[in-house]
Design a protein around this motif. Structure first.
Motif, PDB file in Angstrom:
ATOM      1  N   TRP A 122      41.270  39.933  44.479  1.00  0.00           N
ATOM      2  CA  TRP A 122      40.313  38.936  44.000  1.00  0.00           C
ATOM      3  C   TRP A 122      38.935  39.565  43.852  1.00  0.00           C
ATOM      4  O   TRP A 122      38.263  39.385  42.848  1.00  0.00           O
ATOM      5  CB  TRP A 122      40.205  37.755  44.953  1.00  0.00           C
ATOM      6  CG  TRP A 122      41.385  36.852  44.979  1.00  0.00           C
ATOM      7  CD1 TRP A 122      42.243  36.578  43.943  1.00  0.00           C
ATOM      8  CD2 TRP A 122      41.838  36.100  46.091  1.00  0.00           C
ATOM      9  NE1 TRP A 122      43.196  35.699  44.366  1.00  0.00           N
ATOM     10  CE2 TRP A 122      42.977  35.378  45.683  1.00  0.00           C
ATOM     11  CE3 TRP A 122      41.401  35.957  47.399  1.00  0.00           C
ATOM     12  CZ2 TRP A 122      43.665  34.528  46.523  1.00  0.00           C
ATOM     13  CZ3 TRP A 122      42.090  35.104  48.231  1.00  0.00           C
ATOM     14  CH2 TRP A 122      43.205  34.405  47.800  1.00  0.00           C
ATOM     15  N   ALA A 144      37.092  40.176  40.229  1.00  0.00           N
ATOM     16  CA  ALA A 144      35.864  39.405  40.008  1.00  0.00           C
ATOM     17  C   ALA A 144      34.662  40.317  39.790  1.00  0.00           C
ATOM     18  O   ALA A 144      33.859  40.096  38.883  1.00  0.00           O
ATOM     19  CB  ALA A 144      35.607  38.460  41.179  1.00  0.00           C
ATOM     20  N   TYR A 182      33.714  32.403  35.896  1.00  0.00           N
ATOM     21  CA  TYR A 182      33.158  31.614  36.989  1.00  0.00           C
ATOM     22  C   TYR A 182      33.171  30.118  36.688  1.00  0.00           C
ATOM     23  O   TYR A 182      33.236  29.293  37.598  1.00  0.00           O
ATOM     24  CB  TYR A 182      31.772  32.124  37.377  1.00  0.00           C
ATOM     25  CG  TYR A 182      31.887  33.486  38.005  1.00  0.00           C
ATOM     26  CD1 TYR A 182      32.475  33.640  39.257  1.00  0.00           C
ATOM     27  CD2 TYR A 182      31.479  34.632  37.331  1.00  0.00           C
ATOM     28  CE1 TYR A 182      32.625  34.889  39.835  1.00  0.00           C
ATOM     29  CE2 TYR A 182      31.632  35.888  37.904  1.00  0.00           C
ATOM     30  CZ  TYR A 182      32.200  36.011  39.146  1.00  0.00           C
ATOM     31  OH  TYR A 182      32.361  37.258  39.711  1.00  0.00           O
ATOM     32  N   TYR A 233      36.503  28.987  37.908  1.00  0.00           N
ATOM     33  CA  TYR A 233      36.494  28.828  39.372  1.00  0.00           C
ATOM     34  C   TYR A 233      35.945  27.454  39.738  1.00  0.00           C
ATOM     35  O   TYR A 233      36.518  26.726  40.546  1.00  0.00           O
ATOM     36  CB  TYR A 233      35.591  29.890  40.014  1.00  0.00           C
ATOM     37  CG  TYR A 233      36.300  31.066  40.600  1.00  0.00           C
ATOM     38  CD1 TYR A 233      36.883  31.007  41.855  1.00  0.00           C
ATOM     39  CD2 TYR A 233      36.369  32.270  39.914  1.00  0.00           C
ATOM     40  CE1 TYR A 233      37.513  32.101  42.416  1.00  0.00           C
ATOM     41  CE2 TYR A 233      36.997  33.371  40.458  1.00  0.00           C
ATOM     42  CZ  TYR A 233      37.570  33.274  41.716  1.00  0.00           C
ATOM     43  OH  TYR A 233      38.186  34.355  42.264  1.00  0.00           O
ATOM     44  N   TYR A 234      34.826  27.110  39.132  1.00  0.00           N
ATOM     45  CA  TYR A 234      34.182  25.834  39.417  1.00  0.00           C
ATOM     46  C   TYR A 234      35.072  24.667  38.996  1.00  0.00           C
ATOM     47  O   TYR A 234      35.329  23.748  39.779  1.00  0.00           O
ATOM     48  CB  TYR A 234      32.828  25.776  38.692  1.00  0.00           C
ATOM     49  CG  TYR A 234      32.208  24.405  38.662  1.00  0.00           C
ATOM     50  CD1 TYR A 234      31.700  23.835  39.817  1.00  0.00           C
ATOM     51  CD2 TYR A 234      32.142  23.676  37.481  1.00  0.00           C
ATOM     52  CE1 TYR A 234      31.130  22.566  39.797  1.00  0.00           C
ATOM     53  CE2 TYR A 234      31.578  22.413  37.455  1.00  0.00           C
ATOM     54  CZ  TYR A 234      31.083  21.872  38.605  1.00  0.00           C
ATOM     55  OH  TYR A 234      30.525  20.619  38.590  1.00  0.00           O
ATOM     56  N   ALA A 268      38.407  24.293  41.184  1.00  0.00           N
ATOM     57  CA  ALA A 268      38.173  23.703  42.502  1.00  0.00           C
ATOM     58  C   ALA A 268      37.750  22.244  42.369  1.00  0.00           C
ATOM     59  O   ALA A 268      38.199  21.391  43.139  1.00  0.00           O
ATOM     60  CB  ALA A 268      37.115  24.506  43.256  1.00  0.00           C
ATOM     61  N   SER A 298      47.666  33.089  37.035  1.00  0.00           N
ATOM     62  CA  SER A 298      46.803  34.234  36.720  1.00  0.00           C
ATOM     63  C   SER A 298      47.549  35.282  35.899  1.00  0.00           C
ATOM     64  O   SER A 298      46.967  35.890  34.995  1.00  0.00           O
ATOM     65  CB  SER A 298      46.259  34.858  38.005  1.00  0.00           C
ATOM     66  OG  SER A 298      45.382  33.968  38.649  1.00  0.00           O
ATOM     67  N   ALA A 337      41.196  32.994  36.078  1.00  0.00           N
ATOM     68  CA  ALA A 337      40.280  32.481  37.098  1.00  0.00           C
ATOM     69  C   ALA A 337      40.714  31.115  37.622  1.00  0.00           C
ATOM     70  O   ALA A 337      40.505  30.812  38.804  1.00  0.00           O
ATOM     71  CB  ALA A 337      38.860  32.419  36.544  1.00  0.00           C
ATOM     72  N   PHE A 391      43.073  31.980  40.196  1.00  0.00           N
ATOM     73  CA  PHE A 391      42.338  32.471  41.368  1.00  0.00           C
ATOM     74  C   PHE A 391      41.771  31.299  42.168  1.00  0.00           C
ATOM     75  O   PHE A 391      41.762  31.319  43.400  1.00  0.00           O
ATOM     76  CB  PHE A 391      41.192  33.388  40.950  1.00  0.00           C
ATOM     77  CG  PHE A 391      41.582  34.801  40.653  1.00  0.00           C
ATOM     78  CD1 PHE A 391      42.892  35.162  40.390  1.00  0.00           C
ATOM     79  CD2 PHE A 391      40.625  35.792  40.625  1.00  0.00           C
ATOM     80  CE1 PHE A 391      43.242  36.467  40.106  1.00  0.00           C
ATOM     81  CE2 PHE A 391      40.956  37.106  40.352  1.00  0.00           C
ATOM     82  CZ  PHE A 391      42.260  37.448  40.090  1.00  0.00           C
ATOM     83  N   SER A 392      41.259  30.295  41.467  1.00  0.00           N
ATOM     84  CA  SER A 392      40.685  29.136  42.141  1.00  0.00           C
ATOM     85  C   SER A 392      41.734  28.447  43.003  1.00  0.00           C
ATOM     86  O   SER A 392      41.467  28.100  44.159  1.00  0.00           O
ATOM     87  CB  SER A 392      40.123  28.160  41.095  1.00  0.00           C
ATOM     88  OG  SER A 392      39.564  27.036  41.710  1.00  0.00           O
ATOM     89  N   GLN A 452      42.512  30.780  46.032  1.00  0.00           N
ATOM     90  CA  GLN A 452      41.483  30.835  47.062  1.00  0.00           C
ATOM     91  C   GLN A 452      41.321  29.504  47.788  1.00  0.00           C
ATOM     92  O   GLN A 452      40.961  29.484  48.959  1.00  0.00           O
ATOM     93  CB  GLN A 452      40.157  31.310  46.472  1.00  0.00           C
ATOM     94  CG  GLN A 452      40.210  32.787  46.143  1.00  0.00           C
ATOM     95  CD  GLN A 452      38.867  33.374  45.804  1.00  0.00           C
ATOM     96  OE1 GLN A 452      37.889  32.680  45.594  1.00  0.00           O
ATOM     97  NE2 GLN A 452      38.816  34.695  45.747  1.00  0.00           N
ATOM     98  N   THR A 453      41.618  28.404  47.107  1.00  0.00           N
ATOM     99  CA  THR A 453      41.595  27.109  47.778  1.00  0.00           C
ATOM    100  C   THR A 453      42.671  27.060  48.857  1.00  0.00           C
ATOM    101  O   THR A 453      42.496  26.420  49.890  1.00  0.00           O
ATOM    102  CB  THR A 453      41.812  25.975  46.752  1.00  0.00           C
ATOM    103  OG1 THR A 453      40.771  26.044  45.775  1.00  0.00           O
ATOM    104  CG2 THR A 453      41.794  24.617  47.410  1.00  0.00           C
TER     105      THR A 453
END
Length: 168
Positions: A21, A25, A54, A57-58, A61, A92, A119, A122-123, A126-127
């Protein structure tokens, strides 16, 4: 004993994912000039690489939060941490495939879309990762495992751009 061994294997696998990650990134900083040159982009267009990554990502989530809040159902919790990470990895990988195809076809919008999908995956990963990291042992030492993941993530962040710049 077997449970402890399985937890260690899961921890090592998860730490490896943390590394990548960070690796990917941080490599956007190298990927932006590559795209600018490869696709003959102006400065604004080239910065869409970071925006797509990014932004996903936002939005990823945020979508998990909104769906969970509005339905009262925790998606990641219902799938489980491992499955959620696997689904995120698959998502991904599909995005990476779209990026590769778009690069070969010289389609910048397709490459951005693929990066956005990477991404989003990835979100989701990572969550799921931090609570999974805590669950891989005694809860009182969970922050130690998260710190390990964060440190390895930073290692990927440090060396990723160097390696990607050599490859590109």
């Amino acid at each position: 004993m077997t449970e402890n061994k399985n937890h260690k294997q899961a921890l090592y696998t998860l730490v490896t994912v943390f590394f990548f990650w960070g690796f990917i990134a941080a490599s956007n900083g190298v990927f932006i000039p590559f795209c600018k040159n490869y696709f003959s982009l102006d400065q604004f267009q080239s910065q869409l690489v970071d925006f797509a990554f990014y932004g996903a990502y936002y939005l990823g989530a945020l979508a998990l939060f909104i769906v969970g809040s509005s339905t009262g159902k925790d998606i990641v919790g219902s799938w489980g941490y491992k499955k959620s990470i696997v689904y995120g990895l698959i998502f991904s990988a599909v995005g990476a495939g779209a990026m590769i195809i778009s690069l070969y076809m010289n389609v910048f919008a397709g490459m951005l879309f693929g990066l956005f999908i990477v991404a989003l995956g990835f979100s989701l990963q990572q969550t799921s990762a931090n609570p999974f990291m805590i669950s891989l042992g005694d809860e009182s030492t969970g922050s130690n495992r998260i710190s390990l993941g964060g440190g390895i993530n930073s290692l990927g962040t440090t060396i990723g751009p160097l390696i990607v710049s050599l490859v590109l």
